[in-house]
Design an enzyme around this catalytic site. Sequence first.
Site, short mmCIF file in Angstrom:
data_model
loop_
_atom_site.label_atom_id
_atom_site.label_comp_id
_atom_site.label_asym_id
_atom_site.label_seq_id
_atom_site.Cartn_x
_atom_site.Cartn_y
_atom_site.Cartn_z
N HIS A 1 0.85 -1.21 0.00
CA HIS A 1 0.00 0.00 0.00
C HIS A 1 0.88 1.24 0.00
O HIS A 1 1.33 1.71 1.06
CB HIS A 1 -0.95 0.01 1.21
CG HIS A 1 -2.01 1.06 1.11
ND1 HIS A 1 -3.36 0.78 1.12
CD2 HIS A 1 -1.92 2.41 0.98
CE1 HIS A 1 -4.05 1.90 1.00
NE2 HIS A 1 -3.19 2.92 0.93
N HIS B 1 1.29 4.93 -2.66
CA HIS B 1 0.79 5.64 -3.86
C HIS B 1 1.96 6.25 -4.64
O HIS B 1 2.85 6.86 -4.03
CB HIS B 1 -0.16 6.76 -3.45
CG HIS B 1 -1.40 6.27 -2.76
ND1 HIS B 1 -2.60 6.12 -3.39
CD2 HIS B 1 -1.61 5.86 -1.48
CE1 HIS B 1 -3.51 5.65 -2.56
NE2 HIS B 1 -2.93 5.49 -1.37
N ARG C 1 3.74 15.56 -16.42
CA ARG C 1 3.15 15.98 -17.71
C ARG C 1 3.43 15.05 -18.88
O ARG C 1 2.74 15.13 -19.88
CB ARG C 1 3.68 17.37 -18.12
CG ARG C 1 3.67 18.44 -17.06
CD ARG C 1 2.32 18.81 -16.58
NE ARG C 1 1.41 19.37 -17.56
CZ ARG C 1 0.21 19.84 -17.27
NH1 ARG C 1 -0.22 19.84 -16.03
NH2 ARG C 1 -0.57 20.31 -18.21
N ASP D 1 -6.36 2.85 -9.25
CA ASP D 1 -7.51 3.12 -8.37
C ASP D 1 -8.41 4.23 -8.90
O ASP D 1 -7.99 5.14 -9.59
CB ASP D 1 -7.06 3.37 -6.92
CG ASP D 1 -6.48 4.76 -6.69
OD1 ASP D 1 -5.94 5.36 -7.64
OD2 ASP D 1 -6.56 5.24 -5.55
N GLY E 1 -9.09 8.07 -2.28
CA GLY E 1 -9.67 9.39 -2.05
C GLY E 1 -10.39 9.43 -0.71
O GLY E 1 -10.20 8.56 0.14
N HIS F 1 -9.72 1.08 -0.67
CA HIS F 1 -9.52 1.72 0.64
C HIS F 1 -10.87 1.68 1.37
O HIS F 1 -11.90 1.99 0.77
CB HIS F 1 -9.17 3.21 0.49
CG HIS F 1 -7.79 3.52 0.06
ND1 HIS F 1 -7.25 3.15 -1.14
CD2 HIS F 1 -6.81 4.27 0.67
CE1 HIS F 1 -6.01 3.63 -1.25
NE2 HIS F 1 -5.72 4.31 -0.17
N GLU G 1 -10.85 3.98 6.84
CA GLU G 1 -9.81 4.95 7.21
C GLU G 1 -10.52 6.17 7.81
O GLU G 1 -10.52 6.34 9.02
CB GLU G 1 -8.97 5.33 5.97
CG GLU G 1 -7.87 6.35 6.27
CD GLU G 1 -7.23 6.94 5.00
OE1 GLU G 1 -7.87 6.98 3.94
OE2 GLU G 1 -6.08 7.41 5.10
N ASP H 1 1.80 4.26 2.72
CA ASP H 1 0.78 5.09 2.06
C ASP H 1 1.43 6.18 1.17
O ASP H 1 1.45 6.03 -0.04
CB ASP H 1 -0.14 5.71 3.13
CG ASP H 1 -1.57 5.90 2.66
OD1 ASP H 1 -1.90 5.46 1.57
OD2 ASP H 1 -2.37 6.48 3.44
N1 ADE Z 1 -4.58 8.70 -1.66
C1 ADE Z 1 -3.36 8.96 -1.18
N2 ADE Z 1 -3.32 8.81 0.15
C2 ADE Z 1 -4.57 8.45 0.53
C3 ADE Z 1 -5.18 8.14 1.76
N3 ADE Z 1 -4.48 8.18 2.90
N4 ADE Z 1 -6.48 7.83 1.77
C4 ADE Z 1 -7.17 7.79 0.63
N5 ADE Z 1 -6.67 8.06 -0.57
C5 ADE Z 1 -5.36 8.38 -0.63
ZN ZN Z 2 -3.75 4.91 0.49
#
Ligand code: ADE
Ligand code: ZN
Length: 359
Positions: free
Chosen positions: A16, A18, A73, A143, A183, A210, A213, A291
Amino acid sequence: MNITEFIHNLPKAEIHVHLEGATEPETVLELAQRHKMLDRLPSTQLEDIRQWFVFRDFPHFLEIYLTIQDLIRTPEDFALLTYKCAEKMAAQNIRYREVTFTPYTHTNYLDKGLGIKDILGGLEAGRVQAREEFGVEIRWVFDIPRNLGFDKAGNYKPECAERTLEYAIEGKEQGVVGFGLGGFEVGAPPEPFAHSFSEARAASLLSVPHAGETEGPASVRGAIEALDADRIGHGVRAIEDSELLLLLKERQIPLEINPTSNICLHVYRSLAEHPFPHLDRMGLFVTVNTDDPPLFNATLNGEYELLANVFGYQVHDLVRIARNAFVAAGVEDEVKQRLLSEFDKQSTELLEQLEKSDQ
Ligand code: ADE
Ligand code: ZN
């Protein structure tokens, strides 16, 4: 060998993290210079950008996140980000990363004139270079930016889920193994996305939303029941519902837990209140991840150190939890078996070395 060295030497997987959220201040500055977009940054000085990255609150986090997304870009930029991600993996002995990426934001939401083929080409160039230069493996989770799935009145709009699914299926040959939902969870529940997730699973992509959270147990339950989740991103707030905990335990659905991220984003006030050790002790399948590492000043090795230093985990527990991430990975079986046997061999050797150095 002390615990820090042990953690560093342990081969690790991270499932996990990004891509945009793993971008370092140096790369942000490089991209802004490359595209003459320095006006998007608060300063042209690296030190100021590092300061800007220091976590303040959720709106500030989103501002940085969107700025990073806007500065990417060209296909070469995607290759650069992937290469930099691999460099960080090698520096921490992370052998495998399953990296979440949000293609719709780059193809549709922001107007860059980029198509999915351009993006897939860039990501693939970076991935090949990562393997050649660092010997690390990367796979992708594409995602859906869940908030773009609803209009202002809260009505579901299928466009971004449908496009993301098309992109993920198109990317399967270039290492896409999962379909995610990211998100802000509030006002963006999982259920309306069920149809796209069912198609994704039919196309042999893992369902990795996700959930749990910023929203509570209902979101996790929705991710399991409506999206047939193979893993849950975060999932920590399942701790609020004992029946849900039983379900997660029975099915051994892996949770991708991100302790430092949860503190920064105020899911919990302090690590003392974080449910990681409780979820683990109850027999749920837990993994540890970062994350968006530079945005939370986190490293994967640092997260393992927290398990040891804050939660009192012993080395055997760290090995067990590190192994979980390889087991839960969406990578094809042949590579997974190779990674697992390397992990088993090297972790056993490390434990033996540690025992000897203690005597
Ligand atoms: N995108 C990047 N970090 C995130 C998070 N903590 N929760 C949801 N979407 C994300
Ligand atoms: Zn995340």
